[in-house]
Design a protein around this motif. Structure first.
Motif, PDB file in Angstrom:
ATOM      1  N   ALA A  43       0.909  -1.172  -0.206  1.00 22.01           N
ATOM      2  CA  ALA A  43      -0.055  -0.277  -0.052  1.00 22.01           C
ATOM      3  C   ALA A  43       0.898   1.193   0.209  1.00 22.01           C
ATOM      4  CB  ALA A  43      -0.932  -0.097   1.117  1.00 22.01           C
ATOM      5  N   GLU A  44       2.259   1.100   0.454  1.00 24.20           N
ATOM      6  CA  GLU A  44       2.961   2.305   0.598  1.00 24.20           C
ATOM      7  C   GLU A  44       3.800   2.466  -0.812  1.00 24.20           C
ATOM      8  OE1 GLU A  44       4.554   2.358   4.981  1.00 24.20           O
ATOM      9  OE2 GLU A  44       5.448   0.810   3.899  1.00 24.20           O
ATOM     10  N   VAL A  45       3.783   1.607  -1.799  1.00 27.46           N
ATOM     11  CA  VAL A  45       4.875   1.800  -2.796  1.00 27.46           C
ATOM     12  C   VAL A  45       3.722   1.773  -4.120  1.00 27.46           C
ATOM     13  CG1 VAL A  45       6.754   1.166  -1.762  1.00 27.46           C
ATOM     14  CG2 VAL A  45       5.183  -0.947  -2.718  1.00 27.46           C
ATOM     15  N   VAL A  46       2.716   0.960  -4.244  1.00 32.41           N
ATOM     16  CA  VAL A  46       2.111   0.635  -5.488  1.00 32.41           C
ATOM     17  C   VAL A  46       1.214   1.944  -5.829  1.00 32.41           C
ATOM     18  CG1 VAL A  46       0.174  -0.696  -6.527  1.00 32.41           C
ATOM     19  CG2 VAL A  46       1.658  -1.842  -4.990  1.00 32.41           C
ATOM     20  N   GLY A  47       1.435   2.407  -6.947  1.00 31.68           N
ATOM     21  CA  GLY A  47       0.697   3.531  -7.584  1.00 31.68           C
ATOM     22  C   GLY A  47       1.709   4.725  -7.568  1.00 31.68           C
ATOM     23  N   ARG A  48       2.918   4.536  -6.711  1.00 30.60           N
ATOM     24  CA  ARG A  48       3.830   5.593  -6.716  1.00 30.60           C
ATOM     25  C   ARG A  48       5.175   5.651  -7.552  1.00 30.60           C
ATOM     26  NH1 ARG A  48       4.512   6.906  -0.236  1.00 30.60           N
ATOM     27  NH2 ARG A  48       5.396   8.704  -1.244  1.00 30.60           N
ATOM     28  N   SER A  49       5.946   6.505  -7.682  1.00 33.33           N
ATOM     29  CA  SER A  49       7.016   6.768  -8.588  1.00 33.33           C
ATOM     30  C   SER A  49       8.300   5.754  -7.872  1.00 33.33           C
ATOM     31  CB  SER A  49       7.604   7.893  -8.669  1.00 33.33           C
ATOM     32  OG  SER A  49       8.753   7.969  -9.351  1.00 33.33           O
ATOM     33  N   ALA A  50       8.871   4.948  -8.742  1.00 32.58           N
ATOM     34  CA  ALA A  50      10.089   4.088  -8.103  1.00 32.58           C
ATOM     35  C   ALA A  50      10.979   4.754  -7.398  1.00 32.58           C
ATOM     36  CB  ALA A  50      10.594   3.363  -9.369  1.00 32.58           C
ATOM     37  N   ASP A  51      11.137   6.354  -7.689  1.00 34.21           N
ATOM     38  CA  ASP A  51      12.357   6.858  -7.015  1.00 34.21           C
ATOM     39  C   ASP A  51      12.186   7.069  -5.628  1.00 34.21           C
ATOM     40  OD1 ASP A  51      10.128   8.603  -6.524  1.00 34.21           O
ATOM     41  OD2 ASP A  51      10.904  10.484  -7.479  1.00 34.21           O
ATOM     42  N   LEU A  52      11.029   6.597  -5.117  1.00 40.43           N
ATOM     43  CA  LEU A  52      10.815   6.472  -3.681  1.00 40.43           C
ATOM     44  C   LEU A  52      11.747   5.462  -3.234  1.00 40.43           C
ATOM     45  CD1 LEU A  52       9.253   6.782  -0.995  1.00 40.43           C
ATOM     46  CD2 LEU A  52       7.863   5.289  -1.733  1.00 40.43           C
ATOM     47  N   LEU A  53      11.989   4.116  -4.006  1.00 37.75           N
ATOM     48  CA  LEU A  53      13.023   3.286  -3.619  1.00 37.75           C
ATOM     49  C   LEU A  53      14.348   3.374  -3.870  1.00 37.75           C
ATOM     50  CD1 LEU A  53      10.320   0.434  -5.132  1.00 37.75           C
ATOM     51  CD2 LEU A  53      10.165   1.623  -3.042  1.00 37.75           C
ATOM     52  N   LEU A  54      14.865   4.542  -4.637  1.00 44.85           N
ATOM     53  CA  LEU A  54      16.091   4.582  -4.857  1.00 44.85           C
ATOM     54  C   LEU A  54      16.838   5.490  -3.925  1.00 44.85           C
ATOM     55  CD1 LEU A  54      15.988   5.408  -8.772  1.00 44.85           C
ATOM     56  CD2 LEU A  54      16.760   3.353  -7.757  1.00 44.85           C
ATOM     57  N   ALA A  55      18.075   5.263  -3.507  1.00 46.85           N
ATOM     58  CA  ALA A  55      18.915   6.085  -2.616  1.00 46.85           C
ATOM     59  C   ALA A  55      18.998   7.685  -3.519  1.00 46.85           C
ATOM     60  CB  ALA A  55      20.307   5.623  -2.574  1.00 46.85           C
ATOM     61  N   PRO A  56      18.688   8.551  -2.574  1.00 48.20           N
ATOM     62  CA  PRO A  56      18.499  10.183  -2.762  1.00 48.20           C
ATOM     63  C   PRO A  56      19.461  10.456  -3.979  1.00 48.20           C
ATOM     64  CG  PRO A  56      18.205   9.857  -0.749  1.00 48.20           C
ATOM     65  CD  PRO A  56      18.762   8.594  -0.819  1.00 48.20           C
ATOM     66  N   ARG A  57      20.764   9.976  -3.827  1.00 51.60           N
ATOM     67  CA  ARG A  57      21.851  10.469  -4.792  1.00 51.60           C
ATOM     68  C   ARG A  57      21.453   9.934  -6.115  1.00 51.60           C
ATOM     69  NH1 ARG A  57      27.135   7.670  -2.463  1.00 51.60           N
ATOM     70  NH2 ARG A  57      26.262   5.650  -1.801  1.00 51.60           N
ATOM     71  N   PHE A  58      20.859   8.727  -6.234  1.00 47.44           N
ATOM     72  CA  PHE A  58      20.576   8.098  -7.537  1.00 47.44           C
ATOM     73  C   PHE A  58      19.076   8.283  -8.390  1.00 47.44           C
ATOM     74  CE2 PHE A  58      23.615   4.995  -5.463  1.00 47.44           C
ATOM     75  CZ  PHE A  58      24.565   5.484  -5.850  1.00 47.44           C
ATOM     76  N   ALA A  59      18.133   9.081  -7.397  1.00 43.38           N
ATOM     77  CA  ALA A  59      16.841   9.162  -7.850  1.00 43.38           C
ATOM     78  C   ALA A  59      16.713   9.535  -9.170  1.00 43.38           C
ATOM     79  CB  ALA A  59      16.263   9.572  -6.722  1.00 43.38           C
ATOM     80  N   ALA A  60      17.107  11.002  -9.327  1.00 37.65           N
ATOM     81  CA  ALA A  60      17.008  11.847 -10.605  1.00 37.65           C
ATOM     82  C   ALA A  60      17.655  11.183 -12.008  1.00 37.65           C
ATOM     83  CB  ALA A  60      17.113  13.074 -10.461  1.00 37.65           C
ATOM     84  N   LYS A  61      19.049  10.556 -11.664  1.00 39.79           N
ATOM     85  CA  LYS A  61      19.630   9.837 -12.833  1.00 39.79           C
ATOM     86  C   LYS A  61      18.942   8.649 -12.985  1.00 39.79           C
ATOM     87  CE  LYS A  61      24.191   8.672 -14.358  1.00 39.79           C
ATOM     88  NZ  LYS A  61      25.655   8.626 -14.102  1.00 39.79           N
ATOM     89  N   GLY A  62      18.572   7.929 -11.928  1.00 40.99           N
ATOM     90  CA  GLY A  62      18.070   6.666 -12.222  1.00 40.99           C
ATOM     91  C   GLY A  62      16.846   6.556 -12.701  1.00 40.99           C
ATOM     92  N   LEU A  63      15.984   7.534 -12.705  1.00 43.86           N
ATOM     93  CA  LEU A  63      14.589   7.695 -13.615  1.00 43.86           C
ATOM     94  C   LEU A  63      14.815   7.775 -14.787  1.00 43.86           C
ATOM     95  CD1 LEU A  63      12.180   9.182 -10.682  1.00 43.86           C
ATOM     96  CD2 LEU A  63      11.958   6.627 -11.564  1.00 43.86           C
ATOM     97  N   ALA A  64      15.720   8.940 -15.048  1.00 39.07           N
ATOM     98  CA  ALA A  64      16.086   9.046 -16.459  1.00 39.07           C
ATOM     99  C   ALA A  64      16.528   8.061 -17.307  1.00 39.07           C
ATOM    100  CB  ALA A  64      16.883  10.233 -16.483  1.00 39.07           C
ATOM    101  N   GLU A  65      17.513   7.346 -16.654  1.00 41.07           N
ATOM    102  CA  GLU A  65      17.716   6.089 -17.252  1.00 41.07           C
ATOM    103  C   GLU A  65      16.831   5.086 -17.503  1.00 41.07           C
ATOM    104  OE1 GLU A  65      21.644   2.721 -16.594  1.00 41.07           O
ATOM    105  OE2 GLU A  65      21.453   4.779 -15.196  1.00 41.07           O
ATOM    106  N   TRP A  66      16.049   4.867 -16.546  1.00 43.77           N
ATOM    107  CA  TRP A  66      14.814   3.788 -16.463  1.00 43.77           C
ATOM    108  C   TRP A  66      13.823   4.475 -17.776  1.00 43.77           C
ATOM    109  CZ3 TRP A  66      12.723  -0.386 -15.043  1.00 43.77           C
ATOM    110  CH2 TRP A  66      11.649  -0.625 -15.214  1.00 43.77           C
ATOM    111  N   ALA A  67      13.625   5.501 -17.929  1.00 36.95           N
ATOM    112  CA  ALA A  67      12.739   5.982 -18.965  1.00 36.95           C
ATOM    113  C   ALA A  67      13.390   5.758 -20.434  1.00 36.95           C
ATOM    114  CB  ALA A  67      12.544   7.456 -18.786  1.00 36.95           C
ATOM    115  N   GLY A  68      14.844   5.959 -20.751  1.00 39.12           N
ATOM    116  CA  GLY A  68      15.383   5.681 -21.663  1.00 39.12           C
ATOM    117  C   GLY A  68      15.427   4.262 -22.147  1.00 39.12           C
TER     118      GLY A  68
END
Length: 703
Positions: A43-68
């Motif tokens: 209930a805490e994660v389903v429907g939310r962005s996966a950046d919640l699960l990434l360490a803060p320093r990887f969140a922005a770059k990680g989502l961009a790489e995921w989209a690509g």
């Protein structure tokens, strides 16, 4: 997503966590393994962005790489650092697989925690995931609570057809009802116990119709490398048209398609028509001497060659016009070699199964060149012979052949043929028994009814009798013409309650009693009263003797109309006991029904009968009949009397012809001319009750 910094994370080794993520990076499915690794509830994660699960320093770059990577729709792997619910990071190995056909949830992501010392090894894409994603069998994955977290392309196609989106939902939310509750409980059971459930059939309604689709479902648990449960996988195949289900439906259909009548030939043909083309390309139903079909007895027939007459053909069907496979017509005697599989199956009472028909030299076909030529000319290649037997009686054989279908009969089809033949055998035996009892009843009735009616100088008489076509057998209708003193003549028609041999026997007793009472020269109402009293006494006596199971105790008697005509005075005196009113056809063509008191049926003990005397002009026709002539399904008595009035309105024609006219107009089936019993096998429609008709035309004594 590769960790570019090699930052610190908690050194640990845990099992794989599984989640589903869509192309935008939104978490769509969450398993128990993912909760154990990161501490987040679904209930805490389903429907939310996966950046919640990434360490803060990887969140922005990680989502961009995921989209690509998501746009490329290619499987990939790498390492990154995830953040647990308590804020502590954990380094993991990531593997992501595109799941085509899953709608927005089109990536299956696994994460495995690593120790700092574990080398970063490249991961090869597992073939199994791709197979599951593109499998023509519907595959879905549920968590331990029974909620769907992933579906493959085939399952998504079913969902679109059923207007459902099952990911994130439980079965009870998609299909309310007891079946869904059972499935949800089954998923939890498999998750908890690890015991798979194999090929469980489930029925699901088709949206917008009364149709139901049947699926064969297999459930098994998915475990990680350490044996911890991740979820439950369900594999489902549409079994609505499976062979096993078709066979079950076929067995259900045979019960409603074969044996709908009690006619042997019709039942045999129904079996043939049912089996072609469902099971065979050609079938014959040949019956043994135990089922008499008419014609010369088989044992008296001879053959110019080695073949012997064992059967008589009762039914046949083929997928080919003109039935080129058949050497005999319906009703013909069927000749077979003594050493053929037909005779072996008959005498052993065991089915003969020959998936590939052997036509090579040295077989039994050497003794049957005509059959061999037909087999080769029509391409027969597979054969099943099933004896037809029921209640210990061997009835004949059903022969199943394939020549158009290139597939040979299978063992399963052999069992199906045997089951169908067994059910048809019961119907054939019922028809055989009915035919035998009906023939016996007709023979008894024919012997008990008068063969030659004579009205003397006073009356010209003619009659017809037609037995019923109902399953209960012939009834107890009867008639008689009795010569009385002083030139008078008595006319009587009666109807005994019941059908079959017992009714025929009771009818004979009624006729004998009435003849005896007529010798006493009683008035019609007195005769009926005496008859009623006698039947009551016989019923009581019979009940005392055998506890109520005797011939008379099984019935309340019957109905009767009795008339005495005096040619000197031209007076006709009539009385009736619960019987339909007599009709009078006057010389001018008018038809009337005298207002004769009906009286109570014979056997009631009411003694309430009255006579009516009518003077009749010369040439008047007196018509006495039973209720089967005027009563029919869906029509009332008045309508029947109106029809009879029209049918009788033919003055001046011979009485035999008038009988034929009346029976033809009032009865729903064809008739043959006869003075008494008319056994008629060429039925068009069922006759609900027996018909007895007695006509008498008055004439002067001088003539």
């Amino acid at each position: 997503m590769t960790d570019p910094t090699g930052g610190t994370s908690e050194p640990t080794r845990m099992g794989a966590a599984v989640a589903t993520v869509d192309v935008r990076g939104i978490v769509r499915g969450w398993t128990e393994g993912a909760r154990e690794l990161l501490g987040y509830r679904a209930a805490e994660v389903v429907g939310r962005s996966a950046d919640l699960l990434l360490a803060p320093r990887f969140a922005a770059k990680g989502l961009a790489e995921w989209a690509g990577r998501a746009r490329l729709r290619e499987q990939w792997s790498g390492m990154t650092e995830l953040r647990r619910s308590n804020g502590v990071g954990v380094r993991v190995s990531i593997k992501a697989f595109p799941l085509f056909g899953g709608g927005p949830t089109d990536w299956l992501v696994t994460a495995t925690a690593l120790t700092e010392a574990l080398p970063d090894t490249p991961s090869q894409a597992p073939l199994g995931a791709a197979l599951l994603a593109r499998s023509p069998i519907a595959v879905s994955i549920c968590d331990g609570e029974g909620r769907y977290v992933w579906v493959n392309e085939e399952t998504a196609r079913w969902d679109r057809w059923a207007n459902n989106q099952r990911v994130g939902c439980a079965p009870t939310e998609l299909w309310p009802g007891s079946e869904s509750e059972t499935v949800e409980a089954l998923i939890r059971q498999v998750f908890e116990t690890g015991v798979p459930v194999i090929e469980r059939e489930q029925g699901w309604p088709v949206p917008g119709s009364d149709e139901e689709r049947v699926f064969s479902c297999t459930y098994f648990r998915l475990d990680d490398a350490d044996g911890r449960p991740l979820g439950v996988c369900c594999m489902a195949a549409d079994a609505s048209k499976s062979q096993r289900r078709r066979n079950l439906l076929m067995l259900s259909e045979v019960s409603t398609s074969v044996g709908t009548t009690l006619d042997v030939m019709t039942t045999a043909q129904q079996l043939a028509d049912f089996a072609v083309p469902r099971l065979a390309d050609y079938i014959t139903v040949d019956l043994a001497e135990s089922v008499p079909l008419g014609g010369e007895p088989l044992q008296r027939l001879t053959s110019p060659d080695q073949r012997v007459p064992v059967f008589r053909r009762a039914g046949a069907a083929s997928v080919h016009p003109g039935m080129p496979e058949s050497l005999w017509n319906i009703g013909d005697a069927v000749y077979v070699p003594p050493s053929s599989p037909f005779t072996r199956a008959l005498y052993s009472r065991q089915a003969h199964y020959e998936p590939v028909l052997d036509t090579s030299p040295g077989t039994w076909l050497d003794q049957d060149p005509d059959r061999l030529g037909t087999i080769r000319a029509t391409g027969m290649h597979s054969l099943i012979i099933v004896p037809l037997q029921a209640r210990g009686t061997l009835l004949g054989e059903a022969v199943f052949v394939r020549n158009n279908n290139p597939l040979s009969f299978s063992r399963d089809e052999l069992l199906l043929c045997q089951e169908i033949a067994g059910r048809a055998s019961l119907s054939l035996d019922n028809a055989r028994r009915f035919t035998r009892e009906r023939a016996a009843s007709l023979a008894l009735q024919r012997n008990l009814l008068p063969h030659h009616l004579a009205g003397g100088e006073a009356l010209e008489v003619a009659s017809r009798y037609q037995p019923a076509d109902t399953h209960e057998g012939v009834g107890g209708d009867w008639f008689d013409v009795i010569r009385l003193p002083r030139g008078r003549t008595a006319l009587v028609v009666g109807d005994v309650v019941g059908h079959g041999i017992n009714a025929a026997a009771r009818m004979g007793q009624f006729r004998t009693v009435v003849r005896t009472l007529a010798e006493m020269d009683l008035q019609p109402h007195e005769l009926l009263s005496r008859l009623d009293s006698l039947v009551v006494r016989l019923t009581e006596q019979d009940a005392e003797d055998d506890g109520g199971s005797g011939m008379w105790s099984q019935t309340m008697g019957g109905t009767c109309v009795y008339a005495v005509y005096d040619p000197v005075t031209r007076i006709c005196t009539l009385a009736r006991a619960g019987h339909p009113p007599p009709a009078l056809l006057h010389p001018d063509g008018g038809v009337t029904f005298p207002e004769l008191p009906s009286g109570a049926p014979i056997g009631m003990g009411l003694d309430a009968y009255e006579s009516l005397s009518i003077e009749l002009p010369e040439g008047t026709v007196i018509a006495l009949y039973t209720d089967g002539l005027i009563e029919s399904r869906g029509a009332d008595l008045d309508e029947g009397l109106n029809r009879l009035e029209l049918a009788l309105a033919h003055p001046g024609i011979p009485l035999k012809d008038l009988c034929t006219e009346v029976i033809t107009a009032m009865s729903p089936k064809p008739h043959r001319e006869s003075d008494s019993v008319i056994p008629d096998a060429a039925m068009r429609e069922l006759l609900d009750d027996d018909i007895a008709l007695l006509l008498a035309r008055t004439r002067s004594p001088a003539r």
